[in-house]
Design an enzyme around this catalytic site. Structure first.
Site, short mmCIF file in Angstrom:
data_model
loop_
_atom_site.label_atom_id
_atom_site.label_comp_id
_atom_site.label_asym_id
_atom_site.label_seq_id
_atom_site.Cartn_x
_atom_site.Cartn_y
_atom_site.Cartn_z
N CYS A 3 -77.18 -40.53 -28.00
CA CYS A 3 -78.39 -40.03 -27.33
C CYS A 3 -78.56 -38.53 -27.63
O CYS A 3 -77.67 -37.73 -27.31
CB CYS A 3 -78.29 -40.26 -25.83
SG CYS A 3 -79.61 -39.47 -24.89
N CYS A 6 -78.31 -36.31 -24.46
CA CYS A 6 -76.93 -36.21 -23.97
C CYS A 6 -76.15 -35.22 -24.83
O CYS A 6 -75.34 -34.43 -24.31
CB CYS A 6 -76.25 -37.58 -23.99
SG CYS A 6 -76.68 -38.64 -22.58
N HIS A 45 -77.37 -39.73 -17.80
CA HIS A 45 -78.29 -40.46 -18.68
C HIS A 45 -78.99 -41.59 -17.93
O HIS A 45 -78.35 -42.47 -17.36
CB HIS A 45 -77.53 -41.05 -19.87
CG HIS A 45 -78.42 -41.83 -20.80
ND1 HIS A 45 -79.01 -41.28 -21.91
CD2 HIS A 45 -78.87 -43.11 -20.73
CE1 HIS A 45 -79.77 -42.19 -22.51
NE2 HIS A 45 -79.70 -43.31 -21.80
N ASN A 86 -93.12 -39.58 -20.08
CA ASN A 86 -93.54 -40.75 -20.82
C ASN A 86 -92.49 -41.85 -20.63
O ASN A 86 -91.29 -41.57 -20.61
CB ASN A 86 -93.68 -40.41 -22.31
CG ASN A 86 -94.75 -39.35 -22.54
OD1 ASN A 86 -95.76 -39.32 -21.86
ND2 ASN A 86 -94.50 -38.46 -23.50
N HIS A 97 -84.04 -40.78 -23.08
CA HIS A 97 -83.27 -40.14 -22.01
C HIS A 97 -84.34 -39.46 -21.14
O HIS A 97 -85.08 -38.61 -21.64
CB HIS A 97 -82.29 -39.12 -22.60
CG HIS A 97 -81.46 -38.36 -21.60
ND1 HIS A 97 -80.08 -38.28 -21.67
CD2 HIS A 97 -81.81 -37.65 -20.51
CE1 HIS A 97 -79.62 -37.53 -20.67
NE2 HIS A 97 -80.66 -37.13 -19.95
N HIS A 99 -86.87 -37.42 -19.27
CA HIS A 99 -87.18 -35.99 -19.29
C HIS A 99 -88.60 -35.79 -18.77
O HIS A 99 -89.47 -36.64 -18.98
CB HIS A 99 -87.03 -35.40 -20.70
CG HIS A 99 -87.78 -36.15 -21.75
ND1 HIS A 99 -87.33 -37.34 -22.28
CD2 HIS A 99 -88.96 -35.90 -22.36
CE1 HIS A 99 -88.19 -37.78 -23.17
NE2 HIS A 99 -89.20 -36.93 -23.23
N HIS A 101 -91.81 -33.28 -18.95
CA HIS A 101 -92.45 -32.20 -19.70
C HIS A 101 -93.13 -31.26 -18.71
O HIS A 101 -93.94 -31.72 -17.90
CB HIS A 101 -93.52 -32.75 -20.65
CG HIS A 101 -93.03 -33.70 -21.69
ND1 HIS A 101 -92.88 -33.35 -23.01
CD2 HIS A 101 -92.66 -35.01 -21.62
CE1 HIS A 101 -92.45 -34.39 -23.71
NE2 HIS A 101 -92.32 -35.41 -22.89
P1 AMP Z 1 -91.21 -37.97 -25.45
O1 AMP Z 1 -92.17 -38.29 -26.55
O2 AMP Z 1 -91.84 -37.94 -24.09
O3 AMP Z 1 -89.99 -38.87 -25.52
O4 AMP Z 1 -90.76 -36.48 -25.69
C1 AMP Z 1 -89.69 -36.13 -26.50
C2 AMP Z 1 -89.82 -34.65 -26.76
O5 AMP Z 1 -88.59 -34.17 -27.24
C3 AMP Z 1 -90.87 -34.29 -27.79
O6 AMP Z 1 -91.85 -33.42 -27.20
C4 AMP Z 1 -90.07 -33.58 -28.89
O7 AMP Z 1 -90.76 -32.50 -29.48
C5 AMP Z 1 -88.84 -33.13 -28.12
N1 AMP Z 1 -87.64 -32.94 -28.92
C6 AMP Z 1 -87.13 -33.77 -29.86
N2 AMP Z 1 -85.99 -33.27 -30.37
C7 AMP Z 1 -85.76 -32.09 -29.74
C8 AMP Z 1 -84.74 -31.10 -29.81
N3 AMP Z 1 -83.70 -31.20 -30.64
N4 AMP Z 1 -84.86 -30.00 -29.02
C9 AMP Z 1 -85.92 -29.88 -28.17
N5 AMP Z 1 -86.89 -30.78 -28.03
C10 AMP Z 1 -86.83 -31.87 -28.81
ZN ZN Z 2 -78.80 -39.45 -22.82
#
Ligand code: AMP
Ligand code: ZN
Length: 113
Positions: A3, A6, A45, A86, A97, A99, A101
């Site tokens: 992940c 993670c 997680h 999302n 995982h 999150h 925004h």
């Molecule tokens: P989601 O589409 O809601 O799953 O959002 C995933 C988010 O993670 C996207 O906005 C990506 O730009 C962001 N993301 C992916 N990889 C990384 C990373 N290594 N560091 C920071 N953000 C990331």
């Molecule tokens: Zn995770």
């Protein structure tokens, strides 16, 4: 488990941390969709909000508090901001995982799609 978030939380992948507490870590999104774009993720997680609410609803409340804390730290509270998560395929979730925004620094689109 392989992940990405993670690994970020464990410090195995570098990130720009803007806030952290015992429950969560908040980092700058690597591909920001607004002048301020921060991801608030629980240390534990969960694949998504659905599972987190089922397994630890109190944590979800604290994650929302963390989003407000991030908004305060980033100076977003006066003009407003957006918090979104999302979920799954139709929600266009790309990292599995949970999150949240936190988006701000500009007037967001009124469209939610
Ligand atoms: P989601 O589409 O809601 O799953 O959002 C995933 C988010 O993670 C996207 O906005 C990506 O730009 C962001 N993301 C992916 N990889 C990384 C990373 N290594 N560091 C920071 N953000 C990331
Ligand atoms: Zn995770």
């Amino acid at each position: 488990m392989n992940c990405l978030f993670c690994k970020i939380i464990a410090g195995e992948i570098p990130s720009a941390i803007v806030y952290q507490d015992e429950d969560c870590v908040a980092i700058r999104d690597i591909n920001p969709q607004a002048p301020t774009h921060v991801l608030v993720m629980p240390r534990r997680h969960f694949c998504c909000l659905t599972t987190a609410v089922a397994e630890d609803p109190a944590l979800v409340g604290r994650l929302m508090q963390a989003c407000v804390k991030v908004a305060q730290l980033e100076g977003l509270t006066q003009d407003g901001y957006r918090v979104v998560t999302n979920i799954g395929e139709n929600g266009a979730q790309t990292v599995k995982h949970l999150h949240l925004h936190v988006l701000g620094g500009t007037k967001m689109s009124e469209k939610m799609s």
